[in-house]
Scaffold this motif. Structure first.
Motif, PDB file in Angstrom:
ATOM      1  N   VAL A  90     119.492 102.842 -12.902  1.00  0.00           N
ATOM      2  CA  VAL A  90     120.365 103.250 -14.005  1.00  0.00           C
ATOM      3  C   VAL A  90     121.699 103.769 -13.456  1.00  0.00           C
ATOM      4  CG1 VAL A  90     120.662 104.921 -15.890  1.00  0.00           C
ATOM      5  CG2 VAL A  90     118.470 103.714 -15.621  1.00  0.00           C
ATOM      6  N   ILE A  91     121.643 104.603 -12.428  1.00  0.00           N
ATOM      7  CA  ILE A  91     122.873 105.124 -11.818  1.00  0.00           C
ATOM      8  C   ILE A  91     123.702 103.988 -11.223  1.00  0.00           C
ATOM      9  CG2 ILE A  91     123.769 106.538  -9.914  1.00  0.00           C
ATOM     10  CD1 ILE A  91     121.326 108.433 -10.509  1.00  0.00           C
ATOM     11  N   LYS A  92     123.044 103.051 -10.532  1.00  0.00           N
ATOM     12  CA  LYS A  92     123.744 101.886  -9.966  1.00  0.00           C
ATOM     13  C   LYS A  92     124.434 101.105 -11.075  1.00  0.00           C
ATOM     14  CE  LYS A  92     124.640  98.072  -7.565  1.00  0.00           C
ATOM     15  NZ  LYS A  92     125.212  97.243  -8.629  1.00  0.00           N
ATOM     16  N   THR A  93     123.770 100.970 -12.221  1.00  0.00           N
ATOM     17  CA  THR A  93     124.341 100.221 -13.342  1.00  0.00           C
ATOM     18  C   THR A  93     125.550 100.943 -13.926  1.00  0.00           C
ATOM     19  OG1 THR A  93     122.168  99.285 -13.817  1.00  0.00           O
ATOM     20  CG2 THR A  93     123.809  99.155 -15.571  1.00  0.00           C
ATOM     21  N   HIS A 134     122.136  93.513 -15.033  1.00  0.00           N
ATOM     22  CA  HIS A 134     122.014  94.972 -15.037  1.00  0.00           C
ATOM     23  C   HIS A 134     121.826  95.499 -16.463  1.00  0.00           C
ATOM     24  CE1 HIS A 134     123.407  94.764 -10.874  1.00  0.00           C
ATOM     25  NE2 HIS A 134     123.119  96.046 -10.746  1.00  0.00           N
ATOM     26  N   THR A 135     122.560  94.909 -17.417  1.00  0.00           N
ATOM     27  CA  THR A 135     122.431  95.319 -18.814  1.00  0.00           C
ATOM     28  C   THR A 135     121.049  94.959 -19.357  1.00  0.00           C
ATOM     29  OG1 THR A 135     124.813  95.049 -19.100  1.00  0.00           O
ATOM     30  CG2 THR A 135     123.479  95.127 -21.106  1.00  0.00           C
ATOM     31  N   ALA A 136     120.547  93.798 -18.966  1.00  0.00           N
ATOM     32  CA  ALA A 136     119.189  93.408 -19.371  1.00  0.00           C
ATOM     33  C   ALA A 136     118.170  94.410 -18.851  1.00  0.00           C
ATOM     34  CB  ALA A 136     118.869  92.001 -18.865  1.00  0.00           C
ATOM     35  N   TYR A 137     118.381  94.898 -17.635  1.00  0.00           N
ATOM     36  CA  TYR A 137     117.483  95.912 -17.075  1.00  0.00           C
ATOM     37  C   TYR A 137     117.499  97.167 -17.948  1.00  0.00           C
ATOM     38  CZ  TYR A 137     115.401  99.419 -14.150  1.00  0.00           C
ATOM     39  OH  TYR A 137     114.597 100.435 -13.704  1.00  0.00           O
ATOM     40  N   LEU A 138     118.701  97.623 -18.321  1.00  0.00           N
ATOM     41  CA  LEU A 138     118.793  98.809 -19.178  1.00  0.00           C
ATOM     42  C   LEU A 138     118.064  98.590 -20.498  1.00  0.00           C
ATOM     43  CD1 LEU A 138     122.488 100.051 -18.740  1.00  0.00           C
ATOM     44  CD2 LEU A 138     120.409 100.901 -17.628  1.00  0.00           C
ATOM     45  N   TYR A 139     118.220  97.401 -21.065  1.00  0.00           N
ATOM     46  CA  TYR A 139     117.541  97.103 -22.336  1.00  0.00           C
ATOM     47  C   TYR A 139     116.029  97.123 -22.163  1.00  0.00           C
ATOM     48  CZ  TYR A 139     115.877  94.818 -26.504  1.00  0.00           C
ATOM     49  OH  TYR A 139     115.186  94.535 -27.656  1.00  0.00           O
ATOM     50  N   VAL A 140     115.541  96.531 -21.092  1.00  0.00           N
ATOM     51  CA  VAL A 140     114.098  96.477 -20.828  1.00  0.00           C
ATOM     52  C   VAL A 140     113.530  97.893 -20.687  1.00  0.00           C
ATOM     53  CG1 VAL A 140     112.457  95.865 -18.997  1.00  0.00           C
ATOM     54  CG2 VAL A 140     114.024  94.148 -19.886  1.00  0.00           C
TER      55      VAL A 140
END
Length: 195
Positions: A90-93, A134-140
C-alpha cells in the motif's frame, strides 16, 4: 569503440519498432539523430523544480520497493507477516501515485503535455499498466478478494511491471546523458547532432 558504433548503427537500421528510442538508441531520419530534448525543453527541464522532485522520488520509490519486495517474498516463503507485507505494498502504491502525479506535472512543464510526450511516450504507456496493476491490488485488498497468497502474487505482478518500467526510465536517463555529451558549452548541438 568502433565495433560499438557499428553495432549501434546496425541495431538502428534493423529496429523498426518504437522500442529502440525507449532503450536509448536514436532513430535516424535523413541521416540525423533525434535528441531527447530540444534546446527549449532542456532549458525548461533544468529550471523546473519538478526535476528535483522526480530525482528524489525515483530512488525513494525504489528503496520502498526493495523493502516491500523483501516483505512480500518473506510472506510467500514462510506464510508469516501478511499484514506488514500488505501495508508495504500500500505504501509503495501511494509513493507510485505521488511520482506519477508529479511526473505528469513535470512533463507538462517541460514538454507541454500532461502525459505521452514524444520523448517519454512508451515509458508513459507502460506506466499506465504499472499504475493499473497497483490500483487493482488496492481494490483486491479493499474488496477482500482472494487469500493473502493470491493478493501477494498480484503485488508481485505489479512489481515485475514496475521493474520493467524503471528500466525503461533508466535507459532514457542514459540516452539523455549521452545527448548531453553531444552539446557544447554554448548549448548548441555538437557536430552531427540534430536539435
Amino acid at each position: 569503440m568502433q565495433t560499438s558504433k557499428r553495432s549501434s548503427r546496425l541495431l538502428d537500421a534493423l529496429d523498426c519498432s518504437p522500442w529502440g528510442a525507449s532503450s536509448g538508441r536514436s532513430r535516424r531520419a535523413h541521416g540525423a539523430a533525434r535528441t531527447l530534448y530540444t534546446p527549449e525543453e532542456r532549458r525548461r527541464r533544468d529550471v523546473s523544480p519538478w526535476t528535483m522532485v522526480q530525482g528524489v522520488l525515483a530512488p525513494f520509490q525504489f528503496a520502498v520497493f526493495l523493502v516491500s519486495l523483501a516483505l512480500v517474498t518473506r510472506f510467500l516463503l514462510t506464510g508469516e507477516g501478511l499484514e506488514v507485507a500488505t501495508w508495504s505494498v500500500v505504501i509503495k502504491t501511494v509513493v507510485l501515485y505521488a511520482i506519477m502525479v508529479t511526473g505528469s506535472i513535470w512533463e507538462k512543464e517541460v514538454f507541454g503535455r500532461w502525459l505521452f510526450a514524444r520523448a517519454f511516450f512508451w515509458e508513459d504507456v507502460f506506466s499506465m499498466l504499472v499504475l493499473a496493476l497497483h490500483t487493482a491490488y488496492l481494490y483486491v485488498i479493499w474488496a477482500g478478494i482472494g487469500d493473502g497468497r493470491a493478493q501477494m502474487m498480484l503485488a508481485l505482478a505489479a512489481y515485475a511491471a514496475y521493474v520493467f518500467n524503471a528500466a525503461q526510465f533508466l535507459l532514457k536517463l542514459r540516452a539523455a546523458r549521452r545527448d548531453e555529451a553531444g552539446w557544447n558549452d554554448r548549448g548548441h548541438p555538437a557536430q552531427g547532432a540534430a536539435g
